[in-house]
Motif scaffolding. Structure first.
Motif, PDB file in Angstrom:
ATOM      1  N   ILE A   1       2.901  -2.105   3.281  1.00  0.00           N
ATOM      2  CA  ILE A   1       2.167  -2.357   4.529  1.00  0.00           C
ATOM      3  C   ILE A   1       0.657  -2.383   4.253  1.00  0.00           C
ATOM      4  N   SER A   2       0.185  -1.459   3.419  1.00  0.00           N
ATOM      5  CA  SER A   2      -1.238  -1.454   3.045  1.00  0.00           C
ATOM      6  C   SER A   2      -1.639  -2.789   2.414  1.00  0.00           C
ATOM      7  N   ASP A   3      -0.778  -3.285   1.519  1.00  0.00           N
ATOM      8  CA  ASP A   3      -1.061  -4.572   0.866  1.00  0.00           C
ATOM      9  C   ASP A   3      -1.209  -5.688   1.898  1.00  0.00           C
ATOM     10  N   GLN A   4      -0.287  -5.722   2.878  1.00  0.00           N
ATOM     11  CA  GLN A   4      -0.314  -6.812   3.869  1.00  0.00           C
ATOM     12  C   GLN A   4      -1.565  -6.728   4.728  1.00  0.00           C
ATOM     13  N   ILE A   5      -1.920  -5.511   5.152  1.00  0.00           N
ATOM     14  CA  ILE A   5      -3.107  -5.334   6.002  1.00  0.00           C
ATOM     15  C   ILE A   5      -4.367  -5.708   5.226  1.00  0.00           C
ATOM     16  N   PHE A   6      -4.430  -5.238   3.990  1.00  0.00           N
ATOM     17  CA  PHE A   6      -5.615  -5.497   3.163  1.00  0.00           C
ATOM     18  C   PHE A   6      -5.823  -6.994   2.984  1.00  0.00           C
ATOM     19  N   GLU A   7      -4.742  -7.712   2.704  1.00  0.00           N
ATOM     20  CA  GLU A   7      -4.885  -9.150   2.465  1.00  0.00           C
ATOM     21  C   GLU A   7      -5.200  -9.904   3.753  1.00  0.00           C
ATOM     22  N   ALA A   8      -4.591  -9.459   4.881  1.00  0.00           N
ATOM     23  CA  ALA A   8      -4.832 -10.159   6.141  1.00  0.00           C
ATOM     24  C   ALA A   8      -6.299 -10.088   6.544  1.00  0.00           C
ATOM     25  N   ILE A   9      -6.963  -8.986   6.204  1.00  0.00           N
ATOM     26  CA  ILE A   9      -8.356  -8.811   6.622  1.00  0.00           C
ATOM     27  C   ILE A   9      -9.335  -9.329   5.573  1.00  0.00           C
ATOM     28  N   THR A  10      -9.053  -9.065   4.301  1.00  0.00           N
ATOM     29  CA  THR A  10     -10.046  -9.393   3.261  1.00  0.00           C
ATOM     30  C   THR A  10      -9.781 -10.718   2.552  1.00  0.00           C
TER      31      THR A  10
END
Lengths: 184, 429
Positions: free
Chosen positions: B145-154
């Protein structure tokens, strides 16, 4: 889980056979330095190399009986650690007699062999230090070769900063760790 | 010549089956970035009695990256579990730019985790997904989940689901024990994959993440081994006379670069793992060591003291041309490429000790990222955002992390003993 027990048993068996066969003795670890800047004393047993403890025991007995300095050609010189300046592989003049004594022993005992273990202090990167440790041991090997020791009697193994003799981030510890150990 | 003895070492299987669960490393954030983006990760609904706090793991991941500053829980006035429950205006009043909400439900043999990422000012859902996971994989799900959030924003691929390998030692003198471990990138779930009373050095990941190459002194001589992580089986790759050190894998996984001293002083060699031969690629009278592949596999960085002290050079493998890269200071060593190939990370000696530095290859400018001290062994995250390295804390070896811009940092101390030589895995999924 250990890698070593099997190897250790085998090596001890081999080294005992070796000791019996040619009266080569053990020792040569960091702790048994009897000269130089370290002076850490020689009381702690065991060591890096398997079979060391057995060899040292035999050596100790002989020392006790004979009770003299290792100046004769049939005994391994007692001082088996020499020390280096920071970032240097130059043999310090105070240690030349030590090397000369080892050279004489090895010339007189062509069946004896020694591993020169090169060490550095912890400053700098590990793999570069591994190379620097080898350079120090190579410098000792060259010195021995010039004094007529057969290259086949000498092997070099560098440990870099991986086997410190002393802990701590200070010059005293660093000075004890910059060393080459004669491991017979 | 005993390149790649194909005899699998019998002891290995035994070794691997004993997979000791070593003490985990624990993250301590030492400095947050002043440019971090405020985000709130609301505790997931119905997650209170789970063995892992998913929202906390996600929050810790995002904070550690230096890109985000998670809102403290006690500042949360509300605990929405879905977009419909979010009062955007009130979160906006807390200066929160992004909001993560979620809920957990039990499945027969695991969990179902739903989460949503919201842009607070736009009052817009950016991401929403449901993840199912096995009972023992809650941490993995959180890192995903951290990976998905990080990529969606950055727009940068997250590297939270990666792993690190590292070496530990305890004791001093003849009684020292050495071990090689693999753990999650946050230091948890550590597993010991090798232990020895002789030194272990230089772990390096294969590009597929399935194997580690390393140096072990278990025969009382240094030798390079390749160990398969899933099976525990391993093979001795080199045991030449002299140094066998510093293995690193080519990006295609078919070659190992290494430093050997079989021909005299240490030189760089490239081994074709399949053909089992080594080719010498440097040739001079000084020390050459610490090779590292460029991302395109066409050149190697290495450390050489041919100019007097250690400096970083680059070797073009096709032409054989060598170029000195570092000129700042009199000690620069053990460089690693950034994944985009545009910068290198290395150990630089400044006035007061050794520090992790980054040098931009275009400008040649070197910037220190960490305080001067005892830094060693930098290893770059596969997405290039972080560098993990070894340092000292109160005399003990610990791992440190620094964001690639130097703004955020963390520590990964062990409960006891020294930790060192971290190697960040490639992407594993």
């Amino acid at each position: 889980m250990q890698l070593k027990p099997y190897a250790r048993t085998l090596a001890i068996a081999l080294s005992l056979a070796f000791v019996a066969g040619c009266s080569s003795t053990g020792g040569g670890q960091d702790g048994d330095s009897t000269g130089g800047t370290g002076g850490t004393g020689g009381t702690d047993g065991g060591g890096v190399s398997t079979g060391t403890a057995d060899g040292r025991g035999i050596n100790g007995d002989r020392d006790g009986r004979e009770g003299q300095r290792a100046t004769t050609d049939d005994r391994i010189p007692q001082t088996r650690t020499i020390y280096f300046e920071y970032d240097s592989d130059a043999i310090r003049s105070e240690f030349e007699p030590v090397l000369t004594a080892h050279a004489r022993f090895l010339r007189a005992n062509p069946s004896a062999s020694v591993v020169l273990q090169g060490h550095t202090d912890e400053r700098g990167t590990r793999e570069y230090n591994l190379a620097l440790g080898e350079r120090r041991a190579d410098a000792v090997e060259s010195y021995l070769n010039v004094q007529g020791v057969s290259p086949s009697q000498v092997e070099v193994v560098s440990y870099g900063e991986e086997r410190p003799a002393a802990r701590g981030q200070n010059e005293q510890a660093y000075a004890q760790n910059r060393r080459v150990v004669f491991a017979y | 010549m005993n390149v790649l003895k194909t005899t699998w070492l019998a002891a290995t299987l035994l070794l691997f089956t004993s997979l000791a669960q070593a003490a985990d490393l624990t993250i301590e954030i030492t400095r947050g970035s002043d440019r971090a983006t405020p985000i709130a990760i609301v505790p997931f609904a119905d997650g209170d009695d789970l063995p892992q706090d998913i929202a906390q793991i996600v929050s810790d991941d995002l904070e550690r990256s230096g890109y985000f500053e998670p809102l403290e829980r006690r500042a949360m006035f509300d605990r929405p579990a879905s977009r419909e429950e979010v009062r955007f205006g009130e979160w906006g009043a807390l200066d929160v730019r992004y909001l993560v909400v979620g809920r957990v439900s039990r499945e027969d043999d695991g969990y179902r985790i739903g989460y949503e990422l919201m842009d607070v000012s736009g009052e817009r859902r950016m991401l929403g997904e449901t993840v199912t996971t096995g009972r023992s994989e809650l941490r993995d799900a959180a890192h995903y989940i951290s990976d998905q959030i990080f990529e969606a924003i950055t727009d940068i691929r997250g590297a939270f689901s990666t792993r690190i390998a590292y070496v530990t030692s305890s004791g001093i003198g003849p009684d020292t024990q050495y071990a090689l471990h693999v753990a999650d990138a946050d230091g948890r779930n550590s597993q010991q994959i090798l232990s020895s009373d002789e030194p272990i050095m230089s772990p390096a990941w294969s590009p597929d993440g399935g194997k580690l190459a390393y140096v072990s002194f278990e025969t009382e001589r240094p030798a390079i081994y390749i160990q398969d992580l899933a099976s525990g089986r391993r093979v001795r790759a080199t045991s030449f006379e002299g140094l066998n050190s510093a293995p690193t894998w080519s990006p295609d996984g078919r070659r190992l670069a290494m430093a050997l001293s079989k021909d005299g002083q240490p030189e760089i060699y490239v081994m074709d793992i399949g053909a089992r031969d080594v080719r010498r690629v440097t040739n001079n009278s000084s020390i050459d060591t610490e090779p590292a592949w460029s991302p395109d596999g066409r050149s190697l960085l290495f450390t050489s003291d041919r100019s007097g002290g250690p400096q970083i050079y680059r070797l073009d493998l096709d032409s054989g041309e060598e170029e000195r890269l570092t000129f700042t200071g009199n000690y620069n060593a053990r460089a690693r490429f950034a994944p985009d190939g545009e910068a290198i990370f290395l150990i630089h000696r400044g006035n007061n000790g050794f520090q992790v530095a980054r040098q931009d290859l275009e400008s040649g400018r070197l910037v220190a990222l960490t305080e001067a001290g005892h830094a060693e062994s930098p290893s770059v995250a596969p997405n290039g955002t972080m560098v993990i390295f070894a340092t000292r804390q109160a005399g003990n070896g610990v791992l440190g992390g620094i964001s690639a811009d130097g703004r955020a940092s963390f520590r990964l101390p062990a409960a006891q003993g020294d930790v060192r030589e971290p190697a960040w895995s490639p992407f594993l999924n």
